[in-house]
Design a protein around this motif. Structure first.
Motif, PDB file in Angstrom:
ATOM      1  N   PHE A 155      38.880  42.648  38.001  1.00 28.17           N
ATOM      2  CA  PHE A 155      38.561  42.276  39.378  1.00 28.17           C
ATOM      3  C   PHE A 155      37.704  43.340  40.064  1.00 28.17           C
ATOM      4  N   SER A 156      37.998  44.600  39.800  1.00 29.40           N
ATOM      5  CA  SER A 156      37.289  45.672  40.498  1.00 29.40           C
ATOM      6  C   SER A 156      35.812  45.720  40.133  1.00 29.40           C
ATOM      7  N   TYR A 157      35.454  45.244  38.934  1.00 30.88           N
ATOM      8  CA  TYR A 157      34.048  45.234  38.527  1.00 30.88           C
ATOM      9  C   TYR A 157      33.357  43.914  38.873  1.00 30.88           C
ATOM     10  N   PRO A 214      34.122  45.929  47.266  1.00 34.19           N
ATOM     11  CA  PRO A 214      35.247  46.499  48.010  1.00 34.19           C
ATOM     12  C   PRO A 214      35.582  45.707  49.272  1.00 34.19           C
ATOM     13  N   GLN A 215      34.563  45.193  49.961  1.00 28.98           N
ATOM     14  CA  GLN A 215      34.821  44.395  51.165  1.00 28.98           C
ATOM     15  C   GLN A 215      35.614  43.134  50.839  1.00 28.98           C
ATOM     16  N   ARG A 216      35.185  42.427  49.800  1.00 33.23           N
ATOM     17  CA  ARG A 216      35.863  41.189  49.416  1.00 33.23           C
ATOM     18  C   ARG A 216      37.283  41.489  48.932  1.00 33.23           C
ATOM     19  N   THR A 217      37.453  42.577  48.202  1.00 32.15           N
ATOM     20  CA  THR A 217      38.784  42.977  47.746  1.00 32.15           C
ATOM     21  C   THR A 217      39.696  43.247  48.932  1.00 32.15           C
ATOM     22  N   LEU A 218      39.182  43.965  49.939  1.00 27.52           N
ATOM     23  CA  LEU A 218      39.972  44.272  51.132  1.00 27.52           C
ATOM     24  C   LEU A 218      40.302  43.001  51.909  1.00 27.52           C
ATOM     25  N   GLU A 219      39.347  42.097  52.000  1.00 26.71           N
ATOM     26  CA  GLU A 219      39.567  40.836  52.702  1.00 26.71           C
ATOM     27  C   GLU A 219      40.676  40.025  52.039  1.00 26.71           C
ATOM     28  N   LEU A 220      40.615  39.879  50.724  1.00 31.89           N
ATOM     29  CA  LEU A 220      41.640  39.118  50.005  1.00 31.89           C
ATOM     30  C   LEU A 220      43.001  39.799  50.100  1.00 31.89           C
TER      31      LEU A 220
END
Length: 334
Positions: free
Chosen positions: A193-195, A199-205
């Motif tokens: 997932f990290s690749y 980072p924005q989308r990860t934080l949003e989810l």
């Protein structure tokens, strides 16, 4: 006068043939019995014996077949997860996760875009949960992961805790458990997932799927439930308090007058976590990050929630209290 017949001379035995050979004399015949053959007991096959001769063509073919099956079994789940990660990166947001389904209904949840989240909330999340979310390569630091694994097998407390990508994949795919198998799966999924996700989308989810109370998920529901305000209007103190809810969400209660209940009879762990996050941990970490502006800049955010004020009528703005939150508050009041 008859001439007498001369006696018949005895037959001379042929060389190599016993005298008794030929037709048997009935008077001298006797029954000869022979022992019956003893049946052999069935023998167990040698378990150590390979099904095919060593080095034979069948053995080599069988080995290749098993290698292909093993490779396929390993690659297929990873490919599926990569496809799912790509779908999330393109804006797919399922209304339920594995974590929610395991907890059971009724769940209180509504999606909200990161554009309509208070920057104080984003900064508090980065400071409290994962300072390196926007600067780290990969889902976690390898040294931290090794230290956590060593502490786990030695029965010691976790020295660092999971990163946001690790917590995100746990919420989406996995279950609430601390065993080594689940942690290993989590690490693999989080790396993929990290690749794939920014980072924005990860934080949003993460902020949409994190648990903030019993059957209460996401900051849209949490901001309205505890503070009676949309997520784009949360203050720095409210945001920091909400971070203190994350470690023990099932023990947190709403104050009847609004806010997180910290009065008489509150669980001591909840009191320490919420007050500690609001008054000590989050403010201290934000100083090191350069304030809330410096914290959100690490994930590429330089605007504010007010920059998107003209879009607050959109469905993903969470500008009004969700009906599920109203129902929860009314049921608790009754």
């Amino acid at each position: 006068m008859e001439t007498p017949t001369p006696p018949t001379p005895p037959r001379r035995p042929q060389p190599g043939r016993p005298p008794s050979a030929g037709r048997p004399d009935p008077a001298r015949a006797r029954v000869v019995s022979y022992p019956l053959p003893v049946p052999l007991e069935p023998q167990e096959p040698d378990q150590a014996q390979p099904p095919f001769p060593s080095g034979g063509k069948n053995a080599k073919r069988s080995k290749r077949k098993w290698r292909r099956k093993l490779l396929l079994a390993l690659i297929t789940p990873l490919v599926l997860v990569q496809i799912i990660a790509f779908m999330f990166s393109m804006g797919v947001t399922p209304p339920r996760t594995a974590y929610m389904l395991e907890a059971g209904e009724p769940n209180v949840y509504q999606f909200v875009s990161i554009n309509h989240m208070s920057r104080h909330l984003l900064a508090a999340t980065i400071a409290h949960e994962d300072e390196q979310l926007g600067t780290r390569s990969g889902a976690f630091d390898l040294g931290d992961l090794q230290a956590r694994a060593q502490a786990y097998f030695q029965g010691k407390p976790d020295p660092s805790g999971s990163t946001i990508p690790q917590q995100l994949v746990k919420n989406i795919f996995l279950w609430d458990d601390q065993n080594a198998v689940r942690k290993g799966i989590e690490a693999v999924l989080a790396t993929q997932f990290s690749y794939t996700l920014s980072p924005q989308r990860t934080l949003e989810l993460y902020l949409n799927y994190a648990q903030f109370g019993p059957h209460l998920y996401g900051v849209c529901a949490a901001s309205w439930y505890y503070f009676g305000t949309p997520p784009w209007n949360m203050s720095d103190y409210q945001s920091a308090q909400l971070m203190g809810v994350l470690p023990l969400p099932d023990l947190v209660k709403r104050d009847p007058n609004g806010g997180i209940y910290l009065g008489a009879g509150v669980n001591p762990a909840v009191w320490n976590l919420v007050n500690g996050a609001a008054n000590v941990w989050v403010p201290r970490q934000l100083v090191g990050l350069g304030g809330w502006q410096g914290a959100v800049a690490t994930v590429g955010i330089t605007d504010t929630a007010d920059s998107h004020a003209d879009q607050r009528s959109d469905n993903d703005a969470c500008s009004t209290m969700p009906q599920s939150v109203k129902d929860r508050i009314q049921s608790e009041a009754g």
